[in-house]
Design an enzyme around this catalytic site. Sequence first.
Site, PDB file in Angstrom:
ATOM      1  CB  CYS A 167      67.734  48.013 -56.783  1.00 62.72           C
ATOM      2  SG  CYS A 167      67.460  46.111 -56.966  1.00 62.72           S
ATOM      3  CG  HIS A 212      70.077  51.080 -54.828  1.00 60.09           C
ATOM      4  ND1 HIS A 212      70.047  50.161 -54.265  1.00 60.09           N
ATOM      5  CD2 HIS A 212      70.569  49.687 -56.326  1.00 60.09           C
ATOM      6  CE1 HIS A 212      70.584  48.644 -54.449  1.00 60.09           C
ATOM      7  NE2 HIS A 212      70.286  48.729 -55.347  1.00 60.09           N
ATOM      8  CG  ASP A 230      74.438  54.310 -52.840  1.00 54.27           C
ATOM      9  OD1 ASP A 230      75.873  53.953 -52.837  1.00 54.27           O
ATOM     10  OD2 ASP A 230      73.826  54.199 -53.349  1.00 54.27           O
ATOM     11  CE  LYS A 281      76.441  47.918 -57.406  1.00 59.31           C
ATOM     12  NZ  LYS A 281      75.765  47.361 -58.202  1.00 59.31           N
ATOM     13  CD  GLN A 294      76.568  51.583 -60.423  1.00 59.64           C
ATOM     14  OE1 GLN A 294      76.701  51.086 -61.113  1.00 59.64           O
ATOM     15  NE2 GLN A 294      75.742  50.406 -60.309  1.00 59.64           N
TER      16      GLN A 294
END
Length: 418
Positions: free
Chosen positions: A376, A135, A212, A238, A215
Amino acid sequence: MNESVAAENLKTMPLDIEQIRRDFPILHQQVNGKPLVYLDNAATAQKPHQVIETVAAYYRLDNANVHRGVHTLSQRATDAYEGAREKVKTFLNAASEQEIVFVRGATEGINLVAQSFGRESLQAGDEILITEMEHHSNIVPWQMLCEQTGATLKYVSINDAGELNLEEFDRLLTDKTRIVALVHISNALGTINPVEAIIRKAHAVGARVLLDGAQAAPHIAVDVQALDCDFYVLSGHKLFAPTGIGVLYGKQSLLESMPPYQGGGDMIKMVSMKKTLYNDLPYKFEAGTPHISGAIGLGAAIDYLNNIGLDRIQQYEHELLEYGSRVLAGIDDLTIKGTAAKKTSILSFVLKGIHPHDIGTILDNEGIAIRAGHHCAMPIMERFGLPATARASLAFYNTREEIDRLAAAIIKCREIFN
Ligand code: C6P
């Protein structure tokens, strides 16, 4: 049956999706005259009333600033805010609350690490290794850091299925690599990366690893101690919590060694006109009044997820993804982008001759919310030679019936354009 056996049995029971859906008030509405199908969960997930009510109750009863007041409301607000930190610590299996820094989201967490850890420890000749499937939030902060320090940014490429080329990772990882930063689960492809092996190899050359997890945290159980990652970031919104709150996990010894990211209130022990003594962890990195209600809402979201159980969520979402992949693959002219052997929750696709934005608009007319665009993650689009994809992203409150509605709307879309 004793209580712990009953609790264990509950953990293996299939999810009662209708019951779960009743917890999410937003899902029960018509959009453009059709029942809403919300399939944009990777952009932001919906909030159960348990989270909404916790935040509302905080504002109704306890609202005050934290760590500052001797009065009762301030103590209550502080207890709730620090209680949320404890919940995050347990959720990620961090070793201590001091390793849990509240930030605005994954983006701020990565920028904090780049500007504090990175700026302090990198110099010209050093290398940062990221991947083509990042991302923008895990690309731009490293590009900025390279401009500031003279370090070099390298990218591991991906194959046609959307998996990392691991031989290339092995080649690019050298004793010049200071930081490896990569996505745990790709937002544009759904790929689950083999982060355990990557972390082990990175540590063997002395590099630090940032994952990261924006998600990943909503879909799989994360254990930062088992992973042995140095930093882990996630976004509350999220994870069924409010916007504007997120988490940076960092190993205590690293966070201790890093300079503050921002200066201001709460991050200090003592300020004189000559100098400042910084506060202990994690407050050293929490300058200014924090997003108190957001953190408390995040704590409530974690309670909610724990009650359901991430293992059951993962199992259900896996079956839903398999079903969705089968149904979409059966539609003429549709190609799924991102077919990694290990993936979750994301159905990115293109339809021959139809721009993803047109797909998104037609689906919206049918009451179906998806995202269309580059998500993104422009380097991924470049890799696949595409301007954009349409992306349906799943959560545990989605159903097979909703996938069927998605498929019917995509077929309608084809008919309109052909
Ligand atoms: N992805 C999507 O639609 P923030 O904005 O800080 O909460 O999260 C940024 C971010 C970082 N990493 C990954 C893997 C992400 O997916 C995101 C956010 C959303 O895919 C919005 S662009």
